[in-house]
Design a protein around this motif. Structure first.
Motif, PDB file in Angstrom:
ATOM      1  N   UNK A 181       7.276  11.164  -5.544  1.00 51.94           N
ATOM      2  CA  UNK A 181       6.469  12.050  -5.759  1.00 51.94           C
ATOM      3  C   UNK A 181       6.245  12.950  -4.495  1.00 51.94           C
ATOM      4  N   UNK A 182       5.795  14.511  -4.769  1.00 56.96           N
ATOM      5  CA  UNK A 182       5.435  15.432  -3.904  1.00 56.96           C
ATOM      6  C   UNK A 182       4.504  14.694  -3.122  1.00 56.96           C
ATOM      7  N   UNK A 183       4.350  15.086  -1.675  1.00 59.09           N
ATOM      8  CA  UNK A 183       3.615  14.148  -0.906  1.00 59.09           C
ATOM      9  C   UNK A 183       1.999  13.935  -1.042  1.00 59.09           C
ATOM     10  N   UNK A 184       1.494  15.078  -1.749  1.00 54.05           N
ATOM     11  CA  UNK A 184      -0.018  14.795  -2.047  1.00 54.05           C
ATOM     12  C   UNK A 184      -0.049  13.930  -3.295  1.00 54.05           C
ATOM     13  N   UNK A 185       0.856  13.575  -4.054  1.00 57.25           N
ATOM     14  CA  UNK A 185       0.791  12.854  -5.230  1.00 57.25           C
ATOM     15  C   UNK A 185       0.819  11.602  -5.218  1.00 57.25           C
ATOM     16  N   UNK A 186       1.562  10.968  -4.193  1.00 60.22           N
ATOM     17  CA  UNK A 186       2.010   9.616  -4.177  1.00 60.22           C
ATOM     18  C   UNK A 186       0.978   8.766  -3.330  1.00 60.22           C
ATOM     19  N   UNK A 187      -0.351   9.232  -3.154  1.00 64.99           N
ATOM     20  CA  UNK A 187      -1.055   8.573  -2.067  1.00 64.99           C
ATOM     21  C   UNK A 187      -2.293   7.895  -3.014  1.00 64.99           C
ATOM     22  N   UNK A 188      -2.303   6.594  -2.410  1.00 60.34           N
ATOM     23  CA  UNK A 188      -3.777   5.894  -3.126  1.00 60.34           C
ATOM     24  C   UNK A 188      -4.616   5.602  -2.167  1.00 60.34           C
ATOM     25  N   UNK A 189      -5.963   5.529  -2.402  1.00 66.73           N
ATOM     26  CA  UNK A 189      -7.188   5.419  -1.677  1.00 66.73           C
ATOM     27  C   UNK A 189      -7.619   4.014  -2.007  1.00 66.73           C
ATOM     28  N   UNK A 190      -7.638   3.065  -0.779  1.00 66.28           N
ATOM     29  CA  UNK A 190      -7.919   1.682  -1.123  1.00 66.28           C
ATOM     30  C   UNK A 190      -8.781   1.193  -0.003  1.00 66.28           C
ATOM     31  N   UNK A 191      -9.424  -0.131  -0.298  1.00 65.84           N
ATOM     32  CA  UNK A 191     -10.191  -0.890   0.581  1.00 65.84           C
ATOM     33  C   UNK A 191      -9.713  -2.125   0.879  1.00 65.84           C
ATOM     34  N   UNK A 192      -9.763  -2.667   2.169  1.00 68.65           N
ATOM     35  CA  UNK A 192      -9.601  -4.096   2.257  1.00 68.65           C
ATOM     36  C   UNK A 192     -10.141  -4.604   3.573  1.00 68.65           C
ATOM     37  N   UNK A 193     -10.107  -5.653   3.706  1.00 72.40           N
ATOM     38  CA  UNK A 193     -10.821  -6.499   4.787  1.00 72.40           C
ATOM     39  C   UNK A 193      -9.785  -6.258   6.271  1.00 72.40           C
ATOM     40  N   UNK A 194     -10.414  -5.920   7.277  1.00 72.63           N
ATOM     41  CA  UNK A 194      -9.793  -6.088   8.555  1.00 72.63           C
ATOM     42  C   UNK A 194      -9.717  -7.612   9.140  1.00 72.63           C
ATOM     43  N   UNK A 195     -10.403  -8.274   8.544  1.00 73.10           N
ATOM     44  CA  UNK A 195     -10.368  -9.829   9.169  1.00 73.10           C
ATOM     45  C   UNK A 195      -9.235 -10.453   8.246  1.00 73.10           C
ATOM     46  N   UNK A 196      -7.816 -10.252   8.521  1.00 75.10           N
ATOM     47  CA  UNK A 196      -6.878 -10.981   7.802  1.00 75.10           C
ATOM     48  C   UNK A 196      -5.688 -10.960   8.910  1.00 75.10           C
ATOM     49  N   UNK A 197      -4.731 -11.928   8.430  1.00 73.61           N
ATOM     50  CA  UNK A 197      -3.640 -11.987   9.334  1.00 73.61           C
ATOM     51  C   UNK A 197      -2.583 -10.741   9.643  1.00 73.61           C
ATOM     52  N   UNK A 198      -2.742 -10.070   8.464  1.00 72.47           N
ATOM     53  CA  UNK A 198      -1.760  -8.802   8.509  1.00 72.47           C
ATOM     54  C   UNK A 198      -2.182  -7.580   9.126  1.00 72.47           C
ATOM     55  N   UNK A 199      -3.446  -7.712   9.917  1.00 76.83           N
ATOM     56  CA  UNK A 199      -3.942  -6.659  10.373  1.00 76.83           C
ATOM     57  C   UNK A 199      -3.998  -6.891  12.055  1.00 76.83           C
ATOM     58  N   UNK A 200      -3.633  -5.996  12.835  1.00 81.79           N
ATOM     59  CA  UNK A 200      -3.390  -6.102  14.379  1.00 81.79           C
ATOM     60  C   UNK A 200      -4.149  -4.793  14.760  1.00 81.79           C
ATOM     61  N   UNK A 201      -5.145  -4.721  15.732  1.00 82.82           N
ATOM     62  CA  UNK A 201      -5.824  -3.502  16.382  1.00 82.82           C
ATOM     63  C   UNK A 201      -5.263  -3.503  17.689  1.00 82.82           C
TER      64      UNK A 201
END
Ligand code: FAD
Length: 390
Positions: A181-201
């Motif tokens: 989709x055009x760049x503004x149309x293919x974006x989703x706003x989502x919430x998730x936990x930072x405390x999980x194995x798939x997230x590194x900071x």
């Protein structure tokens, strides 16, 4: 009626606001809340909890979500009374100023019931996953990918400048869910936990020695589909509105709710015949105070005009642009008044307030970058407010 309310607030603040919460706030005492929060000053936590119990951390939110349900007029009085005693905000951060208002507007009943009380009580600290290494001003070009997997999404990609990511519990994040989709149309706003194995900071170390923001990496991070805010692929609408909340907050946070510059100037320059001793600086301070007052009234008028929708608009870009410039001037004026006493970094010769002001002065320089740069705000004002051609 309003005078009675003012009196109630005044009495409550007099009784409940600890003396140390009536002083300028050092950056390392910001009341962020969150499960990983460490409180250097125990009064910070006490002040947050006392206010949360009354709904005063989120004065205009509905009481069912931990707010105090104040009207715009009551909120104005509340802010004035807080400023009168130089009270620090009991709770700060992106939960209250950004994702909370966005959820009130776009969230499902379940999302509101789940997340809002944890924000207003200070239980959960949120961070913002918008910017990427190649997507800042041109945010809609973002590449972080989310792919559906059962009742979850799998998320891969990288964010940058994620403020507080190393201490945050949850993230509100923009992800690409449609690459065609055009760049503004293919974006989703989502919430998730930072405390999980798939997230590194990875904190980004600044010249000041602080690390207020991070690089944030997602490798097969997981997010529930039920935590999509708004519709899938239509997250840009939520993202833009959240930016308006953010810009209003950054732009209108200072000015009238902070200790007047003239009070600092009196302490450092002194008075002659009841007037500030330095005449040229006096003129500049007065001009700035008048601009501040006019700005505060403009913000108030705009808020009242939009009372039916209770939401900001593109006008937030004007607040962001003007408010951040005003805040930068404010600190330059304090610097003129305090002289080298506002250039201390550590060691003797400076009191805590002075050391706090030095850091706060440097921090104002970022105000016109975070939440979208001044140039970007001017583009928005030109196109969306003034209706000028592209
Ligand atoms: C203190 C601070 C905290 C932040 N916290 C977060 C956070 O928590 N989460 C998050 O996602 N991001 C955060 N950011 C990132 C912030 O949103 C971006 O820095 C900002 O949007 C600018 O993007 P950029 O840094 O990529 O600059 P660029 O987009 O690369 O811009 C570079 C320069 O080009 C100018 N420019 C770019 N495009 C145009 C144009 N079309 N017209 C005119 N001039 C233009 C800009 O004004 C700027 O001067 C934070 C930034 C700061 C400073």
């Amino acid at each position: 009626m309003t005078e009675k309310f003012r009196l109630q607030i005044r009495e409550w603040l007099d009784e409940n606001c600890p003396p140390s919460m009536r002083t300028p706030m050092p950056a390392d005492e910001t009341p962020t809340g969150g499960k990983k929060a460490r409180y250097k000053n125990p009064d910070t936590k006490q002040w947050m909890e006392t206010c949360a119990a009354k709904g005063y951390t989120a004065p205009i939110w509905p009481t069912e979500y931990g707010g105090a349900g104040m009207s715009a007029e009551q909120h104005q009085i509340f802010r004035q009374e807080m400023a009168r005693i130089n009270a620090r905000p009991p709770l700060a951060g992106m939960g209250l100023a950004m994702i909370g208002p966005a959820l009130l507007e776009f969230g499902t009943d379940e999302q509101k019931a789940e997340h809002l009380p944890k924000i207003s009580s200070g239980e959960i600290w949120w961070c913002q996953g918008y910017s990427e290494p190649n997507s800042g001003s041109d945010l809609a070009s973002l590449q972080t990918r989310a792919v559906p997997d059962g009742d979850e999404y799998t998320i891969n990609g990288q964010k940058i400048w994620t403020s507080g990511a190393d201490s945050a519990d949850w993230i509100f994040c923009l992800v690409r869910t449609d690459t065609e989709a055009p760049k503004h149309s293919g974006i989703t706003f989502i919430l998730f936990s930072m405390d999980q194995p798939g997230v590194t900071v990875k904190p980004i170390l600044l010249i000041s020695g602080m690390s207020p923001f991070c690089e944030t990496f997602f490798e097969d991070a997981r997010a529930l589909r039920s935590n999509v805010v708004g519709k899938v692929n239509e997250g840009w609408t939520v993202a833009k509105r959240l930016l308006q909340y953010e810009r209003t907050s950054i732009g209108s946070g200072g000015g009238q709710s902070q200790r007047p510059v003239v009070d600092f100037a009196k302490d450092y320059i002194g008075l002659v015949n009841g007037r500030l001793a330095d005449a040229p600086l006096r003129d500049e301070i007065v001009a700035h105070a008048m601009d501040d007052r006019a700005f505060a009234l403009t913000v108030r008028r705009t808020t009242e005009e939009s009372r039916s929708t209770q939401a900001p608009s593109f006008v937030s870009s004007m607040f962001k642009f003007y408010g951040t410039e005003q805040n930068k001037i404010r600190f330059e004026l304090m610097m003129s008044a305090m002289g080298t006493q506002m250039l201390g970094w550590e060691g003797g010769g400076f009191d805590d307030m002075e050391l706090t002001q030095t850091r706060a002065w440097l921090r104002t320089k970022a105000n016109s970058i975070e939440g979208g740069t001044s140039e970007v705000q001017l583009n928005i004002i030109a196109k969306r407010v003034l209706g000028l051609p592209d």
